[in-house]
Write a protein that holds these residues in place. Structure first.
Motif, PDB file in Angstrom:
ATOM      1  N   LEU A  69      -1.220  22.128  -7.194  1.00 35.94           N
ATOM      2  CA  LEU A  69      -1.977  22.991  -8.106  1.00 35.94           C
ATOM      3  C   LEU A  69      -3.360  23.270  -7.527  1.00 35.94           C
ATOM      4  O   LEU A  69      -3.845  24.401  -7.567  1.00 35.94           O
ATOM      5  N   ASP A  70      -3.952  22.206  -6.989  1.00 32.71           N
ATOM      6  CA  ASP A  70      -5.262  22.340  -6.374  1.00 32.71           C
ATOM      7  C   ASP A  70      -5.197  23.346  -5.227  1.00 32.71           C
ATOM      8  O   ASP A  70      -6.039  24.232  -5.096  1.00 32.71           O
ATOM      9  N   GLY A  71      -4.131  23.229  -4.433  1.00 29.47           N
ATOM     10  CA  GLY A  71      -3.930  24.136  -3.300  1.00 29.47           C
ATOM     11  C   GLY A  71      -3.779  25.571  -3.768  1.00 29.47           C
ATOM     12  O   GLY A  71      -4.323  26.506  -3.180  1.00 29.47           O
ATOM     13  N   LEU A  72      -3.053  25.721  -4.896  1.00 28.32           N
ATOM     14  CA  LEU A  72      -2.832  27.052  -5.472  1.00 28.32           C
ATOM     15  C   LEU A  72      -4.167  27.659  -5.899  1.00 28.32           C
ATOM     16  O   LEU A  72      -4.452  28.832  -5.659  1.00 28.32           O
ATOM     17  N   ARG A 116       4.527  11.528  -7.148  1.00 28.08           N
ATOM     18  CA  ARG A 116       4.971  12.900  -7.432  1.00 28.08           C
ATOM     19  C   ARG A 116       3.908  13.653  -8.238  1.00 28.08           C
ATOM     20  O   ARG A 116       3.615  14.808  -7.998  1.00 28.08           O
ATOM     21  N   ILE A 117       3.304  12.925  -9.239  1.00 27.14           N
ATOM     22  CA  ILE A 117       2.255  13.553 -10.046  1.00 27.14           C
ATOM     23  C   ILE A 117       1.092  13.959  -9.138  1.00 27.14           C
ATOM     24  O   ILE A 117       0.566  15.064  -9.233  1.00 27.14           O
ATOM     25  N   ASN A 118       0.741  13.051  -8.233  1.00 23.98           N
ATOM     26  CA  ASN A 118      -0.345  13.352  -7.286  1.00 23.98           C
ATOM     27  C   ASN A 118      -0.019  14.570  -6.431  1.00 23.98           C
ATOM     28  O   ASN A 118      -0.857  15.425  -6.195  1.00 23.98           O
ATOM     29  N   GLU A 119       1.259  14.607  -5.963  1.00 24.17           N
ATOM     30  CA  GLU A 119       1.687  15.738  -5.135  1.00 24.17           C
ATOM     31  C   GLU A 119       1.557  17.041  -5.901  1.00 24.17           C
ATOM     32  O   GLU A 119       1.064  18.044  -5.397  1.00 24.17           O
ATOM     33  N   ASN A 120       2.012  17.020  -7.214  1.00 27.07           N
ATOM     34  CA  ASN A 120       1.928  18.225  -8.032  1.00 27.07           C
ATOM     35  C   ASN A 120       0.477  18.649  -8.218  1.00 27.07           C
ATOM     36  O   ASN A 120       0.144  19.834  -8.150  1.00 27.07           O
ATOM     37  N   ASP A 136       0.824  -1.223   0.000  1.00 29.24           N
ATOM     38  CA  ASP A 136       0.000   0.000   0.000  1.00 29.24           C
ATOM     39  C   ASP A 136       0.855   1.269   0.000  1.00 29.24           C
ATOM     40  O   ASP A 136       0.326   2.378   0.047  1.00 29.24           O
ATOM     41  N   ASP A 137       2.151   1.075   0.007  1.00 29.08           N
ATOM     42  CA  ASP A 137       3.069   2.205   0.171  1.00 29.08           C
ATOM     43  C   ASP A 137       3.355   2.853  -1.191  1.00 29.08           C
ATOM     44  O   ASP A 137       4.387   2.608  -1.819  1.00 29.08           O
ATOM     45  N   GLU A 138       2.421   3.699  -1.637  1.00 30.80           N
ATOM     46  CA  GLU A 138       2.516   4.318  -2.969  1.00 30.80           C
ATOM     47  C   GLU A 138       3.802   5.127  -3.122  1.00 30.80           C
ATOM     48  O   GLU A 138       4.413   5.129  -4.178  1.00 30.80           O
ATOM     49  N   ALA A 139       4.189   5.819  -2.057  1.00 31.59           N
ATOM     50  CA  ALA A 139       5.376   6.672  -2.135  1.00 31.59           C
ATOM     51  C   ALA A 139       6.635   5.863  -2.422  1.00 31.59           C
ATOM     52  O   ALA A 139       7.591   6.363  -3.001  1.00 31.59           O
TER      53      ALA A 139
END
Lengths: 138, 174
Positions: free
Chosen positions: B138-141, B130-134, B119-122
């Motif tokens: 963007l969502d946060g921005l 990384r794509i999810n983080e980006n 389950d450890d996606e990272a």
């Protein structure tokens, strides 16, 4: 449509532990410094464990002891298995330590400790319960 | 002198006392973690010690010993085998005494769990992570910009209020 679930956080109620008699303190003081530290750490962790079935090192006893609801905490210190016999109190999340002893080669020391624990379990009203403090600073 | 101050004074002066203290923490916290992780394991489920024994290639009696406080001096090799069977990693880190105590005080088997390897996606899919983080950034921005626009609107309203003394007084009076 988003499913809005409200999560209610209930305050964690810790277990409180009581000694049935002074000889439990004597058993504790007879342990080495390392043994006492292990016991204190065990006390701390088990106080924060909701279900007694998840208590570290806890086993239900069989036979007559089981009928009166006696369990034991097991940990290893000073070259032997240390056993602390106990039962649940009448108040929520309270437990009473009935007797401290050791166990080696299938023999409890003192040898009559199970009988004494059963007697004490049946005579809780005559006990002078003393609450154990859990030291978070050590 | 209280039990605590006596003990601290011994810890400061005596190497054996320090070793004993550290050993006692490990002797309870390591078995507690092993047991908690075993009971929380879903894939594969390990409700019994024999399940972890099978996964780690060890005898059930050894697992029982590892889960008994103070019973076993686990070697690093054994810890690695158990962690591998539980599908988690291990960090062995030297820390100040207060950190060790804080970790012990905050530990509860009720809440302790670790993300398993599958389950450890990272770890398993770092690129996707990384794509999810980006995307999250963007969502946060977007949210920040939305809030900024909101703030400007509030700002306008506030300035309107401030140039209308009667409204302001009413507001204060209210």
């Amino acid at each position: 449509m988003a499913n809005h679930k409200k999560v209610i956080q209930l305050p964690v109620v810790q277990w409180r532990f009581f000694d049935y008699a002074d000889d439990i303190r004597e058993w504790y003081l007879d342990l080495s410094e390392n043994g006492r530290d292990i016991f204190n750490s065990l006390l701390k962790i088990n106080s924060k464990t909701s279900l007694p079935t998840d208590w570290q090192g806890c086993k239900m006893l069989q036979g007559e002891s089981k009928k009166v609801g006696i369990w034991e905490w097991r940990f290893f210190a000073d070259g032997v298995q240390q056993r602390l016999l106990g039962m649940f109190g009448s108040d929520r999340k309270t437990a009473i330590f009935l007797l401290g002893c050791s166990h080696k080669d299938q023999i409890y020391r003192p040898p009559n400790c199970i009988e004494t624990a059963i007697k004490r379990a049946r005579n809780l009203s005559g006990a002078n319960l003393y609450e154990r403090t859990i030291n978070e600073n050590l | 002198m209280s039990e605590q101050s006596t003990r601290i004074s011994r810890l400061l002066q005596n190497q054996e006392s320090r070793a004993s203290y550290i050993n006692s923490k490990l002797a309870v916290l390591v078995p507690a973690q092993i047991r908690a992780l075993r009971l929380r394991s879903i894939d594969p489920p390990m409700p019994f010690q024999k399940d972890l024994a099978r996964e780690s290639g060890m005898q059930q009696s050894r697992i029982s010993m590892f889960e008994t406080p103070g019973a076993s001096n686990l070697t690093l090799e054994t810890i690695a085998r158990i962690a591998a069977a539980l599908r988690v990693g291990v960090v062995l880190k030297f820390v100040p005494f207060h950190d060790m105590l804080r970790w012990e005080n905050s530990f509860s088997p009720d809440t302790f769990d670790v993300e398993r390897l599958q389950d450890d996606e990272a770890f398993v899919n770092p690129e996707g992570e990384r794509i999810n983080e980006n995307a999250n950034q963007l969502d946060g921005l977007g949210h920040s910009l939305g809030n900024a626009t909101g703030a400007m609107r509030i700002g306008k309203h506030a300035s309107f209020e401030s140039i209308n003394p009667s409204t302001s007084q009413n507001a204060i009076g209210a």
